[in-house]
Scaffold this motif. Sequence first.
Motif, PDB file in Angstrom:
ATOM      1  N   ASP A 168      20.429   1.652   8.079  1.00 12.21           N
ATOM      2  CA  ASP A 168      21.704   2.130   8.515  1.00 12.21           C
ATOM      3  C   ASP A 168      22.687   1.480   9.050  1.00 12.21           C
ATOM      4  OD1 ASP A 168      21.049   4.171   6.557  1.00 12.21           O
ATOM      5  OD2 ASP A 168      20.253   5.449   8.139  1.00 12.21           O
ATOM      6  N   ALA A 169      22.225   0.869  10.416  1.00  8.95           N
ATOM      7  CA  ALA A 169      22.942   0.040  11.311  1.00  8.95           C
ATOM      8  C   ALA A 169      23.245  -1.402  11.054  1.00  8.95           C
ATOM      9  CB  ALA A 169      22.146   0.095  12.729  1.00  8.95           C
ATOM     10  N   ALA A 170      22.634  -1.856  10.045  1.00 10.18           N
ATOM     11  CA  ALA A 170      22.914  -3.359   9.942  1.00 10.18           C
ATOM     12  C   ALA A 170      22.655  -3.917   8.606  1.00 10.18           C
ATOM     13  CB  ALA A 170      22.115  -4.170  11.011  1.00 10.18           C
ATOM     14  N   LYS A 171      22.205  -2.924   7.795  1.00 14.46           N
ATOM     15  CA  LYS A 171      22.068  -3.337   6.317  1.00 14.46           C
ATOM     16  C   LYS A 171      20.664  -4.477   6.227  1.00 14.46           C
ATOM     17  CE  LYS A 171      23.716  -3.721   1.501  1.00 14.46           C
ATOM     18  NZ  LYS A 171      22.215  -3.991   1.110  1.00 14.46           N
ATOM     19  N   ILE A 172      19.667  -3.952   5.744  1.00 11.20           N
ATOM     20  CA  ILE A 172      18.461  -4.978   5.634  1.00 11.20           C
ATOM     21  C   ILE A 172      18.355  -5.538   4.258  1.00 11.20           C
ATOM     22  CG2 ILE A 172      15.889  -5.129   5.236  1.00 11.20           C
ATOM     23  CD1 ILE A 172      15.761  -2.642   7.338  1.00 11.20           C
ATOM     24  N   GLU A 173      18.671  -6.976   4.234  1.00 11.81           N
ATOM     25  CA  GLU A 173      18.414  -7.586   3.134  1.00 11.81           C
ATOM     26  C   GLU A 173      17.209  -8.070   2.490  1.00 11.81           C
ATOM     27  OE1 GLU A 173      22.952  -9.529   3.378  1.00 11.81           O
ATOM     28  OE2 GLU A 173      21.347 -10.691   3.959  1.00 11.81           O
ATOM     29  N   ARG A 174      16.212  -8.444   3.594  1.00 10.10           N
ATOM     30  CA  ARG A 174      15.017  -8.921   3.139  1.00 10.10           C
ATOM     31  C   ARG A 174      13.806  -8.476   4.160  1.00 10.10           C
ATOM     32  NH1 ARG A 174      12.023 -14.162   3.826  1.00 10.10           N
ATOM     33  NH2 ARG A 174      10.814 -14.541   1.919  1.00 10.10           N
ATOM     34  N   VAL A 175      12.683  -8.165   3.541  1.00 11.13           N
ATOM     35  CA  VAL A 175      11.558  -7.735   4.278  1.00 11.13           C
ATOM     36  C   VAL A 175      10.420  -8.400   3.940  1.00 11.13           C
ATOM     37  CG1 VAL A 175       9.954  -5.664   4.883  1.00 11.13           C
ATOM     38  CG2 VAL A 175      12.628  -5.214   4.205  1.00 11.13           C
ATOM     39  N   VAL A 176       9.805  -8.872   4.894  1.00  6.97           N
ATOM     40  CA  VAL A 176       8.190  -9.824   4.662  1.00  6.97           C
ATOM     41  C   VAL A 176       7.255  -8.934   5.482  1.00  6.97           C
ATOM     42  CG1 VAL A 176       7.176 -11.554   4.866  1.00  6.97           C
ATOM     43  CG2 VAL A 176       9.442 -11.783   4.188  1.00  6.97           C
ATOM     44  N   VAL A 177       6.525  -8.232   4.807  1.00  6.69           N
ATOM     45  CA  VAL A 177       5.415  -7.486   5.719  1.00  6.69           C
ATOM     46  C   VAL A 177       3.896  -7.862   5.095  1.00  6.69           C
ATOM     47  CG1 VAL A 177       5.676  -5.653   3.617  1.00  6.69           C
ATOM     48  CG2 VAL A 177       4.650  -5.186   5.645  1.00  6.69           C
ATOM     49  N   SER A 178       2.965  -7.815   6.366  1.00  8.67           N
ATOM     50  CA  SER A 178       1.681  -8.146   6.119  1.00  8.67           C
ATOM     51  C   SER A 178       1.177  -6.828   6.881  1.00  8.67           C
ATOM     52  CB  SER A 178       1.340  -9.180   6.980  1.00  8.67           C
ATOM     53  OG  SER A 178       1.773 -10.413   6.187  1.00  8.67           O
ATOM     54  N   THR A 179       0.222  -6.238   6.017  1.00  9.32           N
ATOM     55  CA  THR A 179      -0.349  -4.804   6.525  1.00  9.32           C
ATOM     56  C   THR A 179      -1.931  -5.404   6.948  1.00  9.32           C
ATOM     57  OG1 THR A 179      -1.413  -4.218   4.263  1.00  9.32           O
ATOM     58  CG2 THR A 179       0.912  -3.567   4.665  1.00  9.32           C
ATOM     59  N   TYR A 180      -2.137  -4.535   7.762  1.00 14.39           N
ATOM     60  CA  TYR A 180      -3.760  -4.671   8.170  1.00 14.39           C
ATOM     61  C   TYR A 180      -4.359  -3.103   8.093  1.00 14.39           C
ATOM     62  CZ  TYR A 180      -1.665  -8.568  10.445  1.00 14.39           C
ATOM     63  OH  TYR A 180      -1.180  -9.795  10.408  1.00 14.39           O
ATOM     64  N   GLN A 181      -5.040  -2.708   6.675  1.00 13.72           N
ATOM     65  CA  GLN A 181      -5.131  -1.301   6.409  1.00 13.72           C
ATOM     66  C   GLN A 181      -6.474  -0.814   6.682  1.00 13.72           C
ATOM     67  OE1 GLN A 181      -2.016  -1.950   2.727  1.00 13.72           O
ATOM     68  NE2 GLN A 181      -3.396  -0.389   2.459  1.00 13.72           N
ATOM     69  N   ALA A 182      -6.695   0.446   7.316  1.00  9.56           N
ATOM     70  CA  ALA A 182      -7.783   0.950   7.551  1.00  9.56           C
ATOM     71  C   ALA A 182      -8.752   1.042   6.398  1.00  9.56           C
ATOM     72  CB  ALA A 182      -7.650   2.120   8.680  1.00  9.56           C
ATOM     73  N   VAL A 183     -10.107   1.310   6.690  1.00  8.45           N
ATOM     74  CA  VAL A 183     -11.110   1.377   5.664  1.00  8.45           C
ATOM     75  C   VAL A 183     -11.084   3.000   5.148  1.00  8.45           C
ATOM     76  CG1 VAL A 183     -13.704   1.620   5.106  1.00  8.45           C
ATOM     77  CG2 VAL A 183     -12.703  -0.245   6.342  1.00  8.45           C
ATOM     78  N   SER A 184     -10.545   3.982   5.911  1.00  7.49           N
ATOM     79  CA  SER A 184     -10.382   5.211   5.678  1.00  7.49           C
ATOM     80  C   SER A 184      -9.375   5.398   4.259  1.00  7.49           C
ATOM     81  CB  SER A 184      -9.990   6.258   6.685  1.00  7.49           C
ATOM     82  OG  SER A 184      -8.745   5.756   7.335  1.00  7.49           O
ATOM     83  N   GLY A 185      -8.427   4.523   4.241  1.00  6.29           N
ATOM     84  CA  GLY A 185      -7.677   4.583   2.981  1.00  6.29           C
ATOM     85  C   GLY A 185      -8.332   4.345   1.846  1.00  6.29           C
ATOM     86  N   ALA A 186      -9.614   4.018   1.583  1.00  6.55           N
ATOM     87  CA  ALA A 186     -10.167   3.775   0.525  1.00  6.55           C
ATOM     88  C   ALA A 186     -11.110   4.874   0.252  1.00  6.55           C
ATOM     89  CB  ALA A 186     -10.994   2.480   0.638  1.00  6.55           C
ATOM     90  N   GLY A 187     -11.417   5.839   1.124  1.00  5.38           N
ATOM     91  CA  GLY A 187     -12.040   7.032   0.975  1.00  5.38           C
ATOM     92  C   GLY A 187     -13.395   7.119   1.710  1.00  5.38           C
ATOM     93  N   VAL A 188     -14.067   8.088   1.550  1.00  5.67           N
ATOM     94  CA  VAL A 188     -15.442   8.598   2.228  1.00  5.67           C
ATOM     95  C   VAL A 188     -16.630   7.452   1.989  1.00  5.67           C
ATOM     96  CG1 VAL A 188     -17.240  10.271   2.676  1.00  5.67           C
ATOM     97  CG2 VAL A 188     -14.871  11.079   2.356  1.00  5.67           C
ATOM     98  N   LYS A 189     -16.620   7.074   0.766  1.00  6.87           N
ATOM     99  CA  LYS A 189     -17.586   6.018   0.578  1.00  6.87           C
ATOM    100  C   LYS A 189     -17.294   4.781   1.176  1.00  6.87           C
ATOM    101  CE  LYS A 189     -18.926   8.370  -3.979  1.00  6.87           C
ATOM    102  NZ  LYS A 189     -19.278   8.065  -5.406  1.00  6.87           N
ATOM    103  N   ALA A 190     -16.203   4.343   1.286  1.00  7.73           N
ATOM    104  CA  ALA A 190     -15.879   3.029   1.787  1.00  7.73           C
ATOM    105  C   ALA A 190     -16.213   3.067   3.411  1.00  7.73           C
ATOM    106  CB  ALA A 190     -14.223   3.005   1.773  1.00  7.73           C
ATOM    107  N   LEU A 191     -15.871   4.346   4.044  1.00  8.32           N
ATOM    108  CA  LEU A 191     -16.226   4.395   5.472  1.00  8.32           C
ATOM    109  C   LEU A 191     -17.623   4.264   5.580  1.00  8.32           C
ATOM    110  CD1 LEU A 191     -13.984   7.267   6.849  1.00  8.32           C
ATOM    111  CD2 LEU A 191     -13.809   4.917   7.630  1.00  8.32           C
ATOM    112  N   ALA A 192     -18.648   4.950   4.712  1.00 10.75           N
ATOM    113  CA  ALA A 192     -20.129   4.795   4.904  1.00 10.75           C
ATOM    114  C   ALA A 192     -20.462   3.462   4.761  1.00 10.75           C
ATOM    115  CB  ALA A 192     -20.831   6.113   3.864  1.00 10.75           C
TER     116      ALA A 192
END
Length: 334
Positions: free
Chosen positions: A143-167
């Motif tokens: 809203d303030a400066a208008k984003i033209e491009r985004v490059v993102v790298s994620t580090y995603q937790a195991v809970s995102g894959a469910g109960v069996k993944a955590l186990a």
Amino acid sequence: MTPKVVAVAGATGLVGNRMLQMLEERDFPVKSIKLLASERSKGKTLTFRGEQIPVEVLTEDSFKGVEIALFSAGGGTSKKYAPFAAKDGCVVVDNSSAWRMDPDVPLVVPEVNAEDIKWHKGIIANPNCSTIQMVVVLKPIHDAAKIERVVVSTYQAVSGAGVKALAEMRDQITAVLENREPVCKVFPHPIAFNCIPQIPQSDAFTENGYTSEEMKMVNETKKIMGDDSIRVSATTVRVPVHTGHSESVNIETQRKITAAKAREILSLAPGVVVLDDPANQVYPMAIHAAGKGETFVGRIREDISQSRGLDLWIVSDNLLKGAALNAVQIAEIL
């Protein structure tokens, strides 16, 4: 809001449990509640506001008399049952990817595009967990400066894959420490003491070389922000963290914005907490975000490789703001 008849589909899963927790913690006006799951969960009970509630089997007729249904039962289940719920006059808030890119279904993060809720036709989509936390931070800057491009790298937790993944992670950690070979059933490679640059666990890669998770971030960001001109590139990685997704985000803006100005803007943004004092080792971390509803941002600095760039480090609880909390916040607006 008058008290509502609420259903939670997928109530016995990780996100379903968090949905119940959020309804309770936020004192959502529940007149009565139905807990729905697959045949496997028949006979189970879950606690809601001190009362034991039996889990019912999800059917096409489960939503008669229900006003709001929170779905976290997988894409196939949502595709099958959400239309029946909507037909019965129930408003569905769906946490799966089934409806996100449907042009007739709003894809909503309340801090970003709550106004899109108004044009729903019975189904509202909850975005991908990684997308949610990113756009909560990026929208005020856009809203303030208008984003033209985004490059993102994620580090995603195991809970995102469910109960069996955590186990599986717990079992693999024990195996490695005991000099045994870790067994992989959920993930294609060991997740213990490892990073896997593939999400989801199977059938992940598309024709362009990106994974389906990465393309979710690309496409959902544009839809939520209401700007198809934003260029997005994503790399999503599963890491051996229990709860809390972290993201390294680089943005290029149309108008230059300083790191100081970005901090000022973000300190006033709804749902955002700025933790940015690296000299004193203060920055967001997953262990601090877990269990909290806010999205945390730090390591805010101007990109030394370009004149109109910023680097940010964004962390949030993937089960709360990344899923259950966002869904309940949508329901609160209905």
